[in-house]
Scaffold this active site. Structure first.
Site, PDB file in Angstrom:
ATOM      1  N   GLU A   1       0.922  -1.249  -0.034  1.00  0.00           N
ATOM      2  CA  GLU A   1       0.041  -0.062  -0.053  1.00  0.00           C
ATOM      3  C   GLU A   1       0.916   1.314   0.052  1.00  0.00           C
ATOM      4  O   GLU A   1       1.712   1.161   0.753  1.00  0.00           O
ATOM      5  CB  GLU A   1      -0.900  -0.232   1.356  1.00  0.00           C
ATOM      6  CG  GLU A   1      -1.919   1.194   1.318  1.00  0.00           C
ATOM      7  CD  GLU A   1      -2.570   0.938   2.649  1.00  0.00           C
ATOM      8  OE1 GLU A   1      -2.071   0.445   3.699  1.00  0.00           O
ATOM      9  OE2 GLU A   1      -3.634   1.690   2.794  1.00  0.00           O
TER      10      GLU A   1
ATOM     11  N   LYS B   1     -10.167   0.375  -0.879  1.00  0.00           N
ATOM     12  CA  LYS B   1     -10.110   0.064   0.517  1.00  0.00           C
ATOM     13  C   LYS B   1     -11.258   0.621   1.138  1.00  0.00           C
ATOM     14  O   LYS B   1     -11.627   1.919   1.074  1.00  0.00           O
ATOM     15  CB  LYS B   1      -8.954   1.002   0.929  1.00  0.00           C
ATOM     16  CG  LYS B   1      -8.698   0.839   2.519  1.00  0.00           C
ATOM     17  CD  LYS B   1      -7.405   1.348   3.067  1.00  0.00           C
ATOM     18  CE  LYS B   1      -6.868   1.021   4.490  1.00  0.00           C
ATOM     19  NZ  LYS B   1      -5.666   2.057   4.882  1.00  0.00           N
TER      20      LYS B   1
ATOM     21  N   CYS C   1      -4.763  -3.376   4.121  1.00  0.00           N
ATOM     22  CA  CYS C   1      -4.300  -2.675   5.535  1.00  0.00           C
ATOM     23  C   CYS C   1      -5.264  -3.042   6.607  1.00  0.00           C
ATOM     24  O   CYS C   1      -5.437  -4.013   7.055  1.00  0.00           O
ATOM     25  CB  CYS C   1      -3.833  -1.245   5.426  1.00  0.00           C
ATOM     26  SG  CYS C   1      -2.794  -0.669   6.716  1.00  0.00           S
TER      27      CYS C   1
END
Ligand SMILES: *[C@@H]1O[C@H](CO)[C@@H](O)[C@H](O)[C@H]1NC(C)=O
Ligand SMILES: *[C@@H]1O[C@H](CO)[C@@H](O)[C@H](O)[C@H]1NC(C)=O
Ligand SMILES: *[C@@H]1O[C@H](CO)[C@@H](O)[C@H](O)[C@H]1NC(C)=O
Ligand SMILES: *[C@@H]1O[C@H](CO)[C@@H](O)[C@H](O)[C@H]1NC(C)=O
Length: 498
Positions: free
Chosen positions: A77, A176, A209
């Site tokens: 990321e 995300k 994440c």
């Protein structure tokens, strides 16, 4: 022809060859070259120059991985553009990423959707090296007042994972959902997306994440969509003892019964390191290095369809703990706040014994035997059972054995990286209300040590015989009671703008 045989068996014997059962995966921990922090946007040419510096480094890793027969490589990321942006300064780093349904090979048709130099380079890297490439970029989508949620500057910016297959085709795009502090310039998608794709080496799902902490989309990819491998670009700041990248990712692979390909940034000055190739039975390769500023390419073979060994589907996490009748709860208890959660700890004062500590309905039990009770090190059994309220709201049930930072009990659960105490054995269990429990064990030096523990079907995390060769930092059963998360995972766009 014998009974049971079909004509196909005779005519197409070549089709009888076994499907692939192993494949080779790579992840790259990348030292991102970050642009200087500015308050005025750089030109698109300057942004591209910066990102090309990172792409040059990543391309070397891709070539190296392909040379070693890896079929897929994951990069982290923020791995191309870095961090510390606002909505103006991120703009030159963004690129419109089309829906993969358009069936696009940017390397062949770079101008099909307007300029897309980053996607073009990634696509060519994949195609030229015949390898799937996973990267993280920022997608930009214009909107207007016909959409009531359109941000005032007329754009959505998404933290976006892209996947190019071995022919260079864009096969997946994931936005995300669970954004973190520092991503206020980005927008979450209106609903979580469940992005999967099939390959000759299994079914893949993807998230990013902080998504790993939540039910949607992470758990849904596994228990509803039945993926074999999770692709996981991350930029994960380590919080010992419970929230290191290697600890959480190895535990998640085990607890969910899937492969996880986790690629983190490497930046020791801000505490970011920890990438790995994790299978449900054990980590295959991992990297955690706070000493030097070097990237690292990890390569390992994995099962196409991994077998869950200690996952939510095969373990009854409270079976053993619920059977313990005659426990006497701790009396001398110290409360310590770890990352906004108030844990209760009791000292393991003797070299061996049985300890129990409860918080509400969650009781944690530990049987332990140290080789020697050292005067300079204190270990404690801890419990937390409650709603965590920092960076989103999520319900935790945690049983943990930790080495305290000092001999003062108020330091239990504080970050500590080394220990000297050896254990002959330990057995940790808890009366969990959830079956999503992630077993996490870290040893001195922040190492994973799959050979020193195992999980039993009755929910005990127990030592294996080799335990006394490694000194323990923490052994934790990290439970997530998703049904109790009560509130939405992340403020909606309209709430954000209020
Ligand atoms: C607003 O956006 C919609 C959907 O993207 C588009 O169809 C429409 O043409 C736009 N209107 C204006 C005035 O730009
Ligand atoms: C690590 O991150 C900091 C903060 O963004 C940055 O200033 C520094 O250049 C990075 N270090 C390396 C080695 O890239
Ligand atoms: C711990 O409990 C077990 C039974 O569960 C018992 O056999 C053992 O003696 C106990 N150990 C200590 C040190 O109290
Ligand atoms: C332990 O630490 C706390 C908080 O810093 C302090 O108040 C206390 O006096 C310390 N106890 C001992 C025994 O040193």
């Amino acid at each position: 022809m014998r009974k049971g045989e079909t004509t196909e068996d005779k005519v197409f014997p070549v089709c009888k060859t076994r499907a692939l059962d192993k494949y080779i995966a790579a992840v790259y921990e990348h030292v991102v070259v970050v642009p200087d922090v500015t308050l005025t946007p750089v030109t698109p040419a300057e942004a591209l120059r910066m990102m090309n510096i990172n792409l040059d480094i990543i391309e070397k890793a891709v070539k190296e991985a392909a040379k070693k027969n890896a079929q897929i490589i994951v990069t982290p990321e923020d791995g191309l553009h870095g961090w510390d942006f606002n909505r103006e300064t991120i703009a030159p780093y963004t690129e419109d990423v089309p829906d993969p349904q358009v069936n696009w090979i940017p390397c062949k048709y770079p101008q099909r959707f307007g300029p897309a130099p980053i996607q073009e380079r990634l696509s060519c890297m994949a195609k030229d090296n015949t390898i799937y490439v996973v990267a993280n970029i920022v997608d930009r989508k214009t909107c207007n007042s016909s959409d009531p949620q359109c941000p005032s500057d007329g754009r959505y910016y998404y933290n976006t994972n892209v996947v190019f297959d071995s022919k260079g085709k864009l096969v997946a795009r994931y936005y995300k959902y669970n954004l973190y502090t520092g991503e206020e310039h980005l927008n979450p998608p209106k609903e979580p997306e469940h992005i999967t794709f099939d390959t000759p080496f299994g079914k893949f799902g993807i998230f990013t994440c902080w998504d790993v902490m939540f039910y949607d989309p992470a758990v849904i990819l596994v228990n509803t969509l039945k993926v074999d491998t999770i692709l996981y670009p991350t930029a994960w700041l380590n919080f010992l003892p419970h929230l290191t990248a290697i600890g959480i990712n190895s535990a998640w692979a085990m607890g969910m019964g899937v492969n996880v390909l986790s690629s983190n940034i490497h930046n020791t000055s801000i505490g970011i390191t920890g990438s790995g190739i994790y299978a449900p039975d054990k980590p295959r390769e991992y990297y955690y290095n706070m000493e030097t500023d070097e990237g690292k390419l990890l390569i390992s073979e994995l099962d196409v369809h991994p077998q869950p060994s200690a996952s939510y589907s095969v373990v009854d996490w409270k079976l053993y703990a619920s059977s313990i009748k005659d426990f006497s709860p701790a009396t001398d208890v110290t409360s310590v706040v770890i990352y906004s959660d108030e844990f209760l700890f009791m000292e393991l004062a003797e070299a061996e014994g049985n300890a129990s500590i409860c918080h509400g309905d969650l009781c944690c039990h530990l049987t332990y035997h140290m080789v020697e009770k050292r005067k300079d090190e204190v270990y404690a059994l801890g419990v937390f059972n409650g709603l965590h309220v920092a960076e989103g709201q999520f319900y935790l049930q945690i049983c943990t054995l930790v080495k305290c930072k000092t001999t003062n009990m108020t330091t239990c659960g504080r970050p500590v990286e080394t220990s000297s105490t050896l254990f002959k054995e330990f057995s940790l269990s808890g009366t969990f209300d959830t079956n999503y429990v992630f077993p996490e064990v870290l040893c001195s030096g922040v190492h994973l040590a799959p050979e020193i523990f195992k999980v039993l079907k009755d929910g005990r995390l127990i030592s294996q015989s080799r335990v006394s060769s490694k000194s323990l930092l923490t052994a934790t059963l990290y439970g997530r009671w998703y049904e109790k998360d009560s509130v939405k995972q992340f403020p909606t766009l309209s709430q954000q703008q209020n």
